[in-house]
Design an enzyme around this catalytic site. Structure first.
Site, PDB file in Angstrom:
ATOM      1  N   GLU A  49      -5.234   4.977  18.639  1.00  0.00           N
ATOM      2  CA  GLU A  49      -3.756   4.792  17.865  1.00  0.00           C
ATOM      3  C   GLU A  49      -3.335   5.988  17.205  1.00  0.00           C
ATOM      4  O   GLU A  49      -3.637   7.082  17.639  1.00  0.00           O
ATOM      5  CB  GLU A  49      -4.618   3.769  16.499  1.00  0.00           C
ATOM      6  N   LYS A  58      -7.254   0.247   5.545  1.00  0.00           N
ATOM      7  CA  LYS A  58      -5.675   0.439   4.867  1.00  0.00           C
ATOM      8  C   LYS A  58      -6.089   1.035   4.242  1.00  0.00           C
ATOM      9  O   LYS A  58      -6.232   0.480   2.636  1.00  0.00           O
ATOM     10  CB  LYS A  58      -5.334  -0.291   5.265  1.00  0.00           C
ATOM     11  N   ARG A  87     -19.219   2.510 -10.448  1.00  0.00           N
ATOM     12  CA  ARG A  87     -19.592   1.638 -11.588  1.00  0.00           C
ATOM     13  C   ARG A  87     -18.667   2.070 -13.197  1.00  0.00           C
ATOM     14  O   ARG A  87     -18.768   1.475 -13.838  1.00  0.00           O
ATOM     15  CB  ARG A  87     -21.575   1.984 -11.740  1.00  0.00           C
TER      16      ARG A  87
HETATM   17  N1  PXG Z   1      -2.654   2.813  12.284  1.00  0.00           N
HETATM   18  C1  PXG Z   1      -2.010   3.521  11.018  1.00  0.00           C
HETATM   19  C2  PXG Z   1      -3.466   4.591  11.490  1.00  0.00           C
HETATM   20  C3  PXG Z   1      -1.494   3.199  10.174  1.00  0.00           C
HETATM   21  O1  PXG Z   1      -1.478   4.009   9.502  1.00  0.00           O
HETATM   22  C4  PXG Z   1      -0.504   1.611  11.546  1.00  0.00           C
HETATM   23  C5  PXG Z   1      -1.142   1.762  12.524  1.00  0.00           C
HETATM   24  C6  PXG Z   1       1.347   0.552  11.985  1.00  0.00           C
HETATM   25  O2  PXG Z   1       0.404  -0.789  11.238  1.00  0.00           O
HETATM   26  P1  PXG Z   1       1.551  -1.567  10.713  1.00  0.00           P
HETATM   27  O3  PXG Z   1       0.922  -2.920  10.090  1.00  0.00           O
HETATM   28  O4  PXG Z   1       2.255  -0.920  10.153  1.00  0.00           O
HETATM   29  O5  PXG Z   1       1.732  -2.113  12.156  1.00  0.00           O
HETATM   30  C7  PXG Z   1      -0.639   2.453  10.393  1.00  0.00           C
HETATM   31  C8  PXG Z   1       0.751   1.689   9.475  1.00  0.00           C
HETATM   32  C9  PXG Z   1       3.316   6.954   7.272  1.00  0.00           C
HETATM   33  C10 PXG Z   1       2.851   5.650   7.448  1.00  0.00           C
HETATM   34  O6  PXG Z   1       4.841   7.160   6.507  1.00  0.00           O
HETATM   35  C11 PXG Z   1       2.623   4.817   7.964  1.00  0.00           C
HETATM   36  C12 PXG Z   1       2.050   3.547   8.106  1.00  0.00           C
HETATM   37  C13 PXG Z   1       1.332   3.137   6.732  1.00  0.00           C
HETATM   38  C14 PXG Z   1       1.885   4.374   6.035  1.00  0.00           C
HETATM   39  C15 PXG Z   1       2.520   5.122   6.448  1.00  0.00           C
HETATM   40  O7  PXG Z   1       4.144   7.604   8.325  1.00  0.00           O
HETATM   41  N2  PXG Z   1       1.055   2.838   9.309  1.00  0.00           N
END
Ligand code: PXG
Length: 287
Positions: free
Chosen positions: A183, A150, A103
């Protein structure tokens, strides 16, 4: 390099936010990593939808419509003359004081869009496949910080990455709070057994590459399953690969010292890689 910052384009060295920004002070914000291929932004609408969903749960109001956000991404690519790019969209709660109470952030959210290049893993790994390990740090439990978000708070994944790096690996499997495979630190995971493609149903980000791979498999009559997966099932799979916007599709040939299948990228993995590249070459928002 031109950075989009709250509706303006500024040079890299001028692209600054306050040290009181709660994104910096608390990891209080959301982000997306998006990719463009030959002037086509892949799954732009889906990425923007996920960004707004994360912001919704965090109760951060993004002062742009989804369409305006999509336009801002495209404008950033055009401003930088980039045909093939990795785009980072960052939304922070904005400037507050030295207290975590949201806030106190009275101004607007800060919106940052950076368009650049990214190479996550060495090229040869895409041909040979990579070796990964399971690390001790579990993925955040859904009732704490839901992995579906995210958010800018990536310490859970960074701790896991440090554990992998310390052991001499560049990627790691994270288990969920129950011990099932969730994952990797920045990618989703798939296994193939007897021609069936499986991926964890819970405890992970709803990856956009993951969804694209599932859709491609279904279109090509490859059976898919979203289910609970144990480490044993990974060790005894015929094939394994990881998916992510930055990584795309990367084969995995060894997990925790266990050879997966033949120890080389398998036929389903290679087929998915080929189909994925064909899709990114033709689908997307053109600019
Ligand atoms: N799991 C996690 C925890 C992620 O951060 C994915 C899966 C794949 O999601 P998408 O929507 O991109 O298919 C992600 C995304 C890096 C880096 O530098 C990786 C991600 C995002 C930002 C940075 O390794 N992956």
């Amino acid at each position: 390099m031109k950075i989009y910052l709250n509706g303006q384009f500024v040079e890299k060295h001028e692209a600054k936010v306050s040290v009181f920004d709660h994104g910096l002070l608390y990891g209080d914000g959301a982000f997306e990593g998006i990719r463009s291929y030959n002037s086509l932004v892949f799954k732009l609408k889906e990425h923007v939808a996920r960004l707004y969903e994360t912001a919704h749960t965090l109760m951060i109001k993004i002062p742009l419509t989804r369409q305006q956000m999509m336009n801002a991404v495209v404008d950033t690519l055009k401003a930088n003359n980039l045909k093939d790019a990795y785009i980072r969209v960052v939304v922070t709660r904005g400037e507050g004081d030295l207290g975590l109470d949201p806030r106190k952030c009275k101004g607007q959210a800060n919106i940052i869009i950076i368009a650049d290049k990214i190479t996550l893993y060495a090229k040869e790994l895409y041909n040979k496949g990579m070796e990964i390990i399971t690390v001790p740090t579990p993925r955040n439990s859904p009732e704490a910080i839901n992995p579906l978000l995210k958010s800018l708070n990536y310490l859970n994944n960074i701790l896991a990455k440090i554990e992998a790096n310390n052991a001499g690996y560049s990627e790691a499997i994270m288990l969920d709070h129950l011990g099932y495979v969730a994952e990797c630190t920045g990618d989703n995971i798939f296994i193939v057994k007897k021609g069936v493609l499986s991926t964890p149903s819970q405890g992970r980000l709803e990856g956009i590459t993951r969804d694209a791979v599932l859709a491609l498999a279904q279109k090509n009559k490859i059976e898919t399953k979203e289910c609970l997966i144990t480490r044993h099932e990974v060790y005894t799979a015929d094939e394994c690969f990881l998916t992510g916007t930055a990584a795309e599709i990367i084969p995995v040939v060894k997990v925790d010292g266990r050879v997966i299948g033949e120890g080389t990228p398998g036929p389903v993995t290679k087929k998915m890689m080929k189909m994925f590249h064909e899709t990114t070459a033709k689908d997307g928002v053109r600019y």
